[in-house]
Design a protein around this motif. Structure first.
Motif, short mmCIF file in Angstrom:
data_model
loop_
_atom_site.label_atom_id
_atom_site.label_comp_id
_atom_site.label_asym_id
_atom_site.label_seq_id
_atom_site.Cartn_x
_atom_site.Cartn_y
_atom_site.Cartn_z
N ASN A 23 33.95 23.25 41.43
CA ASN A 23 34.10 22.15 40.49
C ASN A 23 32.89 21.21 40.55
O ASN A 23 32.40 20.75 39.51
N SER A 24 32.39 20.93 41.73
CA SER A 24 31.20 20.09 41.86
C SER A 24 29.97 20.77 41.27
O SER A 24 29.17 20.13 40.58
N LEU A 25 29.83 22.05 41.52
CA LEU A 25 28.71 22.80 40.94
C LEU A 25 28.80 22.82 39.42
O LEU A 25 27.77 22.70 38.74
N TYR A 26 30.00 22.95 38.89
CA TYR A 26 30.20 22.92 37.45
C TYR A 26 29.73 21.58 36.88
O TYR A 26 29.07 21.54 35.84
N ASN A 27 30.04 20.49 37.55
CA ASN A 27 29.62 19.17 37.09
C ASN A 27 28.11 19.03 37.10
O ASN A 27 27.51 18.48 36.18
N ILE A 28 27.47 19.53 38.13
CA ILE A 28 26.01 19.44 38.22
C ILE A 28 25.36 20.26 37.10
O ILE A 28 24.45 19.78 36.41
N VAL A 29 25.81 21.48 36.91
CA VAL A 29 25.25 22.33 35.86
C VAL A 29 25.53 21.73 34.49
O VAL A 29 24.66 21.75 33.59
N ASP A 30 26.70 21.16 34.30
CA ASP A 30 27.05 20.51 33.04
C ASP A 30 26.10 19.35 32.76
O ASP A 30 25.63 19.17 31.63
N GLN A 31 25.78 18.56 33.76
CA GLN A 31 24.86 17.44 33.59
C GLN A 31 23.45 17.94 33.23
O GLN A 31 22.75 17.31 32.43
N ILE A 32 23.04 19.05 33.80
CA ILE A 32 21.73 19.60 33.47
C ILE A 32 21.67 20.01 32.01
O ILE A 32 20.73 19.67 31.28
N PHE A 33 22.70 20.73 31.53
CA PHE A 33 22.70 21.16 30.14
C PHE A 33 22.84 19.99 29.17
O PHE A 33 22.23 19.99 28.10
N ILE A 34 23.63 19.00 29.53
CA ILE A 34 23.74 17.81 28.68
C ILE A 34 22.40 17.07 28.63
O ILE A 34 21.98 16.61 27.57
N GLY A 35 21.71 16.99 29.75
CA GLY A 35 20.40 16.35 29.78
C GLY A 35 19.39 17.07 28.92
O GLY A 35 18.58 16.45 28.22
N TRP A 36 19.42 18.40 28.94
CA TRP A 36 18.49 19.17 28.11
C TRP A 36 18.85 19.07 26.63
O TRP A 36 17.98 18.96 25.78
N GLY A 37 20.15 19.13 26.34
CA GLY A 37 20.57 19.17 24.94
C GLY A 37 20.65 17.81 24.27
O GLY A 37 20.19 17.65 23.13
N VAL A 38 21.21 16.83 24.93
CA VAL A 38 21.44 15.52 24.31
C VAL A 38 20.41 14.50 24.78
O VAL A 38 19.97 13.66 24.01
N GLY A 39 20.06 14.57 26.02
CA GLY A 39 19.11 13.60 26.56
C GLY A 39 19.79 12.63 27.51
O GLY A 39 20.94 12.82 27.93
N TYR A 40 19.06 11.59 27.84
CA TYR A 40 19.55 10.65 28.85
C TYR A 40 20.78 9.87 28.38
O TYR A 40 21.59 9.45 29.19
N LEU A 41 20.94 9.67 27.05
CA LEU A 41 22.13 8.98 26.57
C LEU A 41 23.40 9.81 26.80
O LEU A 41 24.47 9.28 27.09
N GLY A 42 23.26 11.12 26.65
CA GLY A 42 24.40 12.00 26.93
C GLY A 42 24.78 11.97 28.39
O GLY A 42 25.97 11.92 28.75
N ASN A 43 23.78 11.99 29.27
CA ASN A 43 24.06 11.88 30.71
C ASN A 43 24.69 10.54 31.04
O ASN A 43 25.60 10.46 31.87
N GLY A 44 24.19 9.49 30.41
CA GLY A 44 24.77 8.16 30.65
C GLY A 44 26.22 8.09 30.22
O GLY A 44 27.07 7.52 30.91
N ALA A 45 26.53 8.69 29.07
CA ALA A 45 27.91 8.66 28.57
C ALA A 45 28.85 9.44 29.49
O ALA A 45 29.95 8.98 29.80
N THR A 46 28.43 10.61 29.93
CA THR A 46 29.30 11.39 30.81
C THR A 46 29.44 10.73 32.18
O THR A 46 30.49 10.85 32.83
#
Length: 105
Positions: A35-58
């Motif tokens: 579950n922790s690894l899933y969260n880290i990978v999810d943050q990486i893909f959100i950062g690449w796709g949406v940018g820093y605002l997406g990471n901030g929102a999550t």
């Protein structure tokens, strides 16, 4: 139609406590790591796709998710412990009432 499990066949009555802890704790730890690894990978893909605002929102919503998970675990684990105690005491009526109450959640 009540089925009572014989204590001679239950691993909780026959196996040593250390083996039971390993048997049940290891899958729990593995699931938490995944579950922790899933969260880290999810943050990486959100950062690449949406940018820093997406990471901030999550990152703003993540603590709310953890709090909801904590309440769900509290209710589930506490209810399971209570049911186990009542079934171990042989108090089937209290166990049925507790199950009915937990089923409403």
């Amino acid at each position: 139609m009540e089925k009572i499990v014989s204590t001679s066949k239950s691993p909780f009555a026959t196996e040593p406590v250390g083996r039971l802890i390993v048997r049940f704790a290891v899958p729990c730890v593995i699931s938490l790591l995944v579950n922790s690894l899933y969260n880290i990978v999810d943050q990486i893909f959100i950062g690449w796709g949406v940018g820093y605002l997406g990471n901030g929102a999550t990152n703003v919503v993540f603590p709310i998710t953890i709090i909801a998970l904590a309440f769900a675990s509290m209710i589930g684990d506490g209810g399971a412990a209570f049911l186990s105690l009542k079934l171990g005491e042989g108090d089937i009526d209290s166990a049925k009432k507790a199950w009915a109450t937990l089923s409403l959640w």
